[in-house]
Design a protein around this motif. Structure first.
Motif, PDB file in Angstrom:
ATOM      1  N   GLY A  74      35.504  38.066  82.976  1.00 27.34           N
ATOM      2  CA  GLY A  74      36.123  37.773  84.264  1.00 27.34           C
ATOM      3  C   GLY A  74      37.470  37.110  84.096  1.00 27.34           C
ATOM      4  N   ARG A  75      37.728  36.051  84.864  1.00 29.97           N
ATOM      5  CA  ARG A  75      39.036  35.399  84.815  1.00 29.97           C
ATOM      6  C   ARG A  75      39.281  34.673  83.503  1.00 29.97           C
ATOM      7  NH1 ARG A  75      38.164  30.416  89.156  1.00 29.97           N
ATOM      8  NH2 ARG A  75      36.618  29.242  87.939  1.00 29.97           N
ATOM      9  N   ASP A  76      38.227  34.369  82.748  1.00 37.30           N
ATOM     10  CA  ASP A  76      38.399  33.681  81.467  1.00 37.30           C
ATOM     11  C   ASP A  76      39.125  34.544  80.439  1.00 37.30           C
ATOM     12  OD1 ASP A  76      37.130  31.510  82.500  1.00 37.30           O
ATOM     13  OD2 ASP A  76      35.212  31.854  81.487  1.00 37.30           O
ATOM     14  N   VAL A 106      44.259  32.365  76.115  1.00 39.57           N
ATOM     15  CA  VAL A 106      44.589  32.657  74.722  1.00 39.57           C
ATOM     16  C   VAL A 106      44.553  31.349  73.938  1.00 39.57           C
ATOM     17  CG1 VAL A 106      46.339  33.543  73.139  1.00 39.57           C
ATOM     18  CG2 VAL A 106      46.027  34.612  75.380  1.00 39.57           C
ATOM     19  N   ALA A 107      43.971  31.373  72.737  1.00 42.60           N
ATOM     20  CA  ALA A 107      43.904  30.161  71.905  1.00 42.60           C
ATOM     21  C   ALA A 107      44.122  30.538  70.445  1.00 42.60           C
ATOM     22  CB  ALA A 107      42.547  29.477  72.073  1.00 42.60           C
ATOM     23  N   ALA A 161      36.024  27.533  79.672  1.00 44.00           N
ATOM     24  CA  ALA A 161      35.820  28.980  79.580  1.00 44.00           C
ATOM     25  C   ALA A 161      34.487  29.305  78.926  1.00 44.00           C
ATOM     26  CB  ALA A 161      36.950  29.610  78.779  1.00 44.00           C
ATOM     27  N   ALA A 162      33.975  30.476  79.230  1.00 40.12           N
ATOM     28  CA  ALA A 162      32.784  30.965  78.541  1.00 40.12           C
ATOM     29  C   ALA A 162      33.092  31.040  77.046  1.00 40.12           C
ATOM     30  CB  ALA A 162      32.402  32.338  79.073  1.00 40.12           C
ATOM     31  N   PRO A 205      37.518  34.850  71.875  1.00 35.02           N
ATOM     32  CA  PRO A 205      37.457  35.791  70.747  1.00 35.02           C
ATOM     33  C   PRO A 205      37.200  37.228  71.176  1.00 35.02           C
ATOM     34  CG  PRO A 205      35.509  34.376  70.793  1.00 35.02           C
ATOM     35  CD  PRO A 205      36.480  33.805  71.756  1.00 35.02           C
ATOM     36  N   ARG A 206      36.426  37.442  72.243  1.00 31.95           N
ATOM     37  CA  ARG A 206      36.150  38.812  72.676  1.00 31.95           C
ATOM     38  C   ARG A 206      37.381  39.451  73.332  1.00 31.95           C
ATOM     39  NH1 ARG A 206      31.747  41.041  70.167  1.00 31.95           N
ATOM     40  NH2 ARG A 206      30.014  39.564  70.155  1.00 31.95           N
TER      41      ARG A 206
END
Length: 402
Positions: free
Chosen positions: A336-338, A342-343, A357-358, A363-364
């Motif tokens: 979704g919005r998550d 970016v990290a 975030a989830a 990573p996905r």
């Protein structure tokens, strides 16, 4: 095709599972589970653990250090490695150039390069693609001119995975200008420390540094570093590319990803679980992906057992890479919005950049962005379709003549 495993094969698979649970570096598995990017040292320790069991040189003849597996045993190993969540073997040395050196290298080249590959003392890069050449590999312009006991290399390679880590690079170069552009191409290896080689990083859309541009400016390479005969590089490249395209299957990883996707979708909080885990269109897409995966698995087994036409490898490459993209698309939809977050996953505290975030989202989503390239590298989908079409055209012509 008989898919039942023999008792010996079942015992072999169980031994692999035991190895990954007890002998393999557990901190590497933990890094993968955490969504972290692995360092060169992480990959080296992973591959050295496999080599200690005699399991690294997949596809190599036993006389050169390969495990001597049957096609089914190789398939079981690769599947169990991926189901365990271990990183894939970095392919450039072990899966790509290693078998070529085994088959076409001189005894001196085999003695010099193969042990270092198996011990992970040397990492390799693949110098194929060039700027402005697109997917037309035969149009390469990087030159290698003979000068005494050396070849002098000039040109540029691009999209070179792992060149910033690599100790060696194997390149397709033009040693002779011929009317047919596939002729006059040779394969030569260069030490990355050689004066005149410059590596320029390419940061991809997911923020990762895996790709590079490599420039060769009057680089002198011993003529003894040429693989096989001058002008035969196109043949060696096609042998290599067939193995490369099968290596994209990753059946175990795709199966684990889909199982995890179902589990996460069913446990997400609030309305997301109701709209994703039980939403008919989403469930239908997951089911279709699983069906396609089962079909791809049958094709992989046929190719590994030699029970497939040459064009089947191209068709398999299309199916495997498109399916990989479809699975990442399902994950992004679930995020979704998550998915907008970016990290820097090279940092141990990368999750702190997105605490709300989830856990799977960053990573996905990065995988989704990276996998956009799967239908390009290793032979673009359009090129693979042309190979399949030409094979069908030849077959139809043969039927018409008969």
């Amino acid at each position: 095709m008989d898919l039942a495993l023999s008792p010996a094969e079942q015992a072999f698979a169980a031994d692999i599972r035991r190895f990954f649970s007890q002998e393999y570096p557990q901190d590497v598995l933990a890094l993968v589970r955490d969504g972290r990017k692995l360092t060169r040292d992480d990959h080296v320790r992973s591959q050295q653990a496999l080599n200690a069991k005699g399991w690294l040189g997949v596809g190599w003849p036993a006389e050169h250090g390969g495990p001597g597996w049957t096609p089914v045993e190789r398939y079981l190993f690769e599947q169990e490695l991926e189901l365990a969540g271990a990183p894939s073997i970095i392919p450039m040395a072990v899966i790509y150039i290693g078998p070529i050196i085994c088959a076409f290298g001189t005894p001196e080249q085999q003695g010099r390069w193969l042990p270092d590959i198996l011990e992970s003392r040397a990492m390799w890069a693949q110098g194929y693609s060039e700027p402005e050449s697109g997917s037309d590999l035969a149009s390469l312009r990087m030159s290698a001119v003979r000068d005494g006991d050396d070849y002098v290399l000039n040109g540029t390679k691009i999209w070179t995975s792992g060149a910033h880590w690599a100790d060696w690079i194997f390149c397709l170069v033009r040693t002779e200008k011929c009317e047919r552009k596939q002729d006059g191409i040779s394969m030569i290896c260069a030490d990355m420390r050689t004066p005149g080689i410059t590596v320029h990083p390419i940061i991809s859309i997911d923020g990762a540094h895996e790709l590079n541009r490599v420039e060769f400016d009057n680089v002198r390479v011993p003529a003894a570093n040429m693989i096989g005969e001058p002008g035969k590089g196109w043949h060696y490249a096609n042998v290599l590319l067939a193995a490369e395209r099968v290596s994209y299957a990753h059946i175990g990883r795709k199966r684990a990803d889909l199982a995890e996707l179902r589990r996460v979708a069913a446990t997400m909080p609030g309305s997301v679980a109701a709209t994703m885990a039980d939403e008919p269109l989403f469930a239908r897409r997951v089911a279709l992906a699983e069906i396609r995966l089962n079909a791809v698995e049958m094709s992989v087994l046929r190719v590994l057992c030699g029970d497939a036409a040459p064009a089947a490898v191209s068709a398999l490459k299309i199916a495997c890479t498109e399916l990989a993209q479809e699975i990442t698309e399902l994950w992004v939809e679930l995020a979704g919005r998550d998915r907008a977050i970016v990290a820097d996953r090279t940092r141990a505290d990368w999750r702190d950049a997105a605490p709300e975030a989830a856990p799977f989202a960053v990573p996905r989503t990065a995988s989704y962005l990276f996998e956009r390239a799967q239908t390009i590298y290793g032979g673009a989908t359009e090129i693979q379709k042309t190979i399949v079409w030409r094979a069908l055209d030849r077959a139809n012509a043969g039927i018409a003549r008969s």
